[in-house]
Enzyme design. Structure first.
Site, PDB file in Angstrom:
ATOM      1  CG  HIS A  79     -19.292  29.047 -12.357  1.00 37.70           C
ATOM      2  ND1 HIS A  79     -18.104  29.351 -13.094  1.00 37.70           N
ATOM      3  CD2 HIS A  79     -19.495  27.952 -12.260  1.00 37.70           C
ATOM      4  CE1 HIS A  79     -17.765  27.845 -13.336  1.00 37.70           C
ATOM      5  NE2 HIS A  79     -18.572  27.417 -12.878  1.00 37.70           N
ATOM      6  CB  THR A  80     -22.723  32.937  -8.487  1.00 38.05           C
ATOM      7  OG1 THR A  80     -22.954  31.488  -8.018  1.00 38.05           O
ATOM      8  CG2 THR A  80     -23.612  33.722  -7.701  1.00 38.05           C
ATOM      9  CD  GLN A  81     -22.548  34.829 -14.387  1.00 40.06           C
ATOM     10  OE1 GLN A  81     -22.170  35.835 -14.927  1.00 40.06           O
ATOM     11  NE2 GLN A  81     -21.840  33.891 -14.350  1.00 40.06           N
ATOM     12  CB  SER A  82     -26.297  38.530  -9.619  1.00 40.90           C
ATOM     13  OG  SER A  82     -27.416  37.967 -10.078  1.00 40.90           O
ATOM     14  CD1 TRP A 125     -21.860  38.708  -4.523  1.00 36.98           C
ATOM     15  CD2 TRP A 125     -21.606  37.673  -6.193  1.00 36.98           C
ATOM     16  NE1 TRP A 125     -21.948  39.739  -5.338  1.00 36.98           N
ATOM     17  CE2 TRP A 125     -21.505  39.102  -6.557  1.00 36.98           C
ATOM     18  CE3 TRP A 125     -21.389  36.903  -7.482  1.00 36.98           C
ATOM     19  CZ2 TRP A 125     -21.488  39.587  -7.785  1.00 36.98           C
ATOM     20  CZ3 TRP A 125     -21.228  37.244  -8.763  1.00 36.98           C
ATOM     21  CH2 TRP A 125     -21.528  38.659  -8.975  1.00 36.98           C
TER      22      TRP A 125
END
Lengths: 260, 264
Positions: free
Chosen positions: A32-35, A139
């Site tokens: 998944h989105t890590q940053s 995010w």
């Protein structure tokens, strides 16, 4: 050129080496989105007597690269609500589509009352909290500005962890450090909102956008600003910063090549 | 998908001229860069008396050195009627990760309201306390990162106070401080509510010395203790301040007060 159409238009392997596909997944868990990748910086907002004003600049950065310079980070939901987005731009676009479908569903439903800012904040906060609980966060740091069910000014925030809070003035990202103290000087508490006119609040927020442009390296001098009152939403995109003064710049010592 | 890249020579072929090409997928599982928790600071405290319970919490919300807002309540009425919890007799206080706190409050509130619809009588604090423990324990492997304190009146009308850890261990107590300044407030409470290290004056020396008996305190005295605890905590802890919210639960219902604290 070779006879494999798959390879046409690709960098030649004999010149550039084989394509490094190590970043493609071969095994392991879903990623998944890590940053965040392409990001928007601060959103600034303040309540005033009878409404809320909210602003965000039009820049989307790719790391330190000013990648897109015409990105609208304020989204009008209806005549009562504007949402401001900080953080990842693709997640912003996802939320935009989500809000579009929500709006369409609402307009087809038999309920006459349109969703107000408080409703929308609750909804978005739950979306954000659900996604963080799934370890697949959106995010973003959102500001939801508008009028609540009693047509009173409403301003609240929701972030990628699902944390929510409300305050007479709010700012995300760098703005939390730079703009919030300036805003709180004029609007320290809920009571003081009654002493602030629309013009005062707009001037104040524009001043904050200027300070942010001076000091936030990921900002630009073009921004969107929206005013939400009983009369509806007045959203203007592509406003240029006015009355910049870089006179202080020549006073700065210690950077560059000058010999003090 | 694989066909698109099959035109390329095998990975063991020539690498980049300027640097070594990584030739394999990095081994092992990649670390997650996302941490799903944060600490929103603040402190809460509860003290129970003979026929009342007081819960209190400051209203500051922080992230790091930033103040998110000066008014974010940590005390919630549980049960009662409608979104304003009219006629509620139970109060929950949560401190730690605010988003989890709100989610926990929402779940408990729904459960207590459903209980009344299904059984035709309000839930007792004892039952509510155990249910809260179960909610927390059920999420033991991805906990609600909060320290909860639940207050109300028991079946005999005595003040009831339950404190929890994030995974559902709970205990009925006379007093409890939780959150950022708990280490500052709890020793003060031990001394002033449970009379730890207090002795009867002139009762003798050495082993003759008689410890002061702890008992329920009068309401106005407890209110003073709460205010003192928080004004002191504000002086020494940067995450505590802005306002003090108190909820006093007695036979009449829940009485809510707000007093300003230092905003520095």
């Amino acid at each position: 050129m070779n006879h494999l159409p798959q390879a046409w238009g690709r960098p030649r392997d004999d010149v550039y080496g084989a394509y490094d596909n190590s970043h493609f997944q071969s095994a392991g868990p879903n990623q998944h989105t890590q940053s965040p990748i392409v990001t928007g910086t601060s959103v600034v907002a303040a309540k005033f007597k009878g409404g809320v004003v909210i602003a965000a600049d039009n820049l989307a950065s790719y790391g330190s690269l000013a990648r897109f310079t015409d990105v609208k980070r304020l989204r009008k939901f209806n005549d009562n609500v504007v949402v401001g987005f900080g953080g990842d731009v693709s997640d912003m676009q996802y939320l935009d589509r989500l809000l579009n479908s929500l709006d369409i569903r609402e307009n087809y439903s038999s309920v006459d009352d349109p969703l107000n800012a408080k409703n929308l904040h609750t909804y978005l906060a739950k979306v954000m909290y659900k996604r963080r609980s799934d370890f697949n966060p959106l995010w973003n740091h959102l500001l939801i500005a508008g009028l609540d069910g009693e047509a009173k000014p409403f301003l609240a925030s929701a972030d990628l962890l699902g944390t929510t809070f409300s305050s007479p003035t709010l700012a995300t990202g760098f703005g939390a450090h730079l703009a919030q103290p300036i805003l709180r000087r004029t609007i320290p508490d809920e009571d003081s909102v009654q002493n602030v006119s629309q013009d005062d609040a707009v001037k104040l927020v524009k001043e904050c956008m200027k300070v942010l442009f001076y000091r936030d390296a990921r900002s630009m001098d073009k921004y969107s600003i929206a005013i939400i009152t009983k009369e509806g939403v007045d959203l203007v995109d592509g406003v240029k910063l006015e009355n910049q003064s870089w006179a202080f710049a020549e006073q700065i010592r210690g950077y560059g090549t000058q010999t003090v | 998908m694989a066909a698109i890249f099959s035109g390329a020579p095998p990975q063991s072929g020539p690498g980049y001229s300027f640097t070594q090409t990584p030739k394999a997928v990095p081994s092992g599982e990649r670390q997650h860069g996302f941490y799903p928790y944060t600490d929103n600071g603040g402190s809460t405290l509860g003290i129970s008396g003979a026929d009342f319970t007081i819960l209190a919490g400051d209203t500051r919300s922080t992230s790091g050195y930033n103040i998110n807002t000066r008014y974010a309540p940590k005390l919630f009425k549980i049960g009662g009627e409608g979104p304003d919890n009219k006629g509620a007799r139970i109060v929950l206080s949560v401190v730690g990760f605010a988003a989890d706190g709100d989610a926990l409050k929402e779940r408990l509130d729904t459960i207590v309201k459903m209980y009344k619809y299904q059984h035709g009588k309000p839930m007792s604090v004892t039952a509510c306390a155990q249910r809260l423990s179960h909610i927390l324990y059920n999420k033991r492997f991805f906990p609600y990162y909060v320290h909860a304190i639940l207050g109300g009146l028991d079946e005999e009308g005595k003040g009831a106070l339950y404190s929890y850890d994030p995974v559902g261990s709970y205990e009925r107590e006379q007093c409890r401080a939780a959150g950022a300044a708990s280490s500052l407030i709890m020793p003060f409470l031990d001394n002033q509510v449970n009379f730890k290290n207090m002795y009867m004056p002139g009762s003798g020396t050495g082993h003759e010395l008689k410890a002061k008996e702890a008992g329920p305190l009068p309401q106005d005295h407890v209110e003073d203790l709460v205010r003192d605890a928080f004004t002191s905590a504000v002086e020494r802890h940067i995450e505590v301040g802005d306002g003090l919210q108190m909820m006093i639960i007695n036979r009449e219902g829940i009485h809510e007060t707000y007093t300003a604290l230092k905003r520095d």
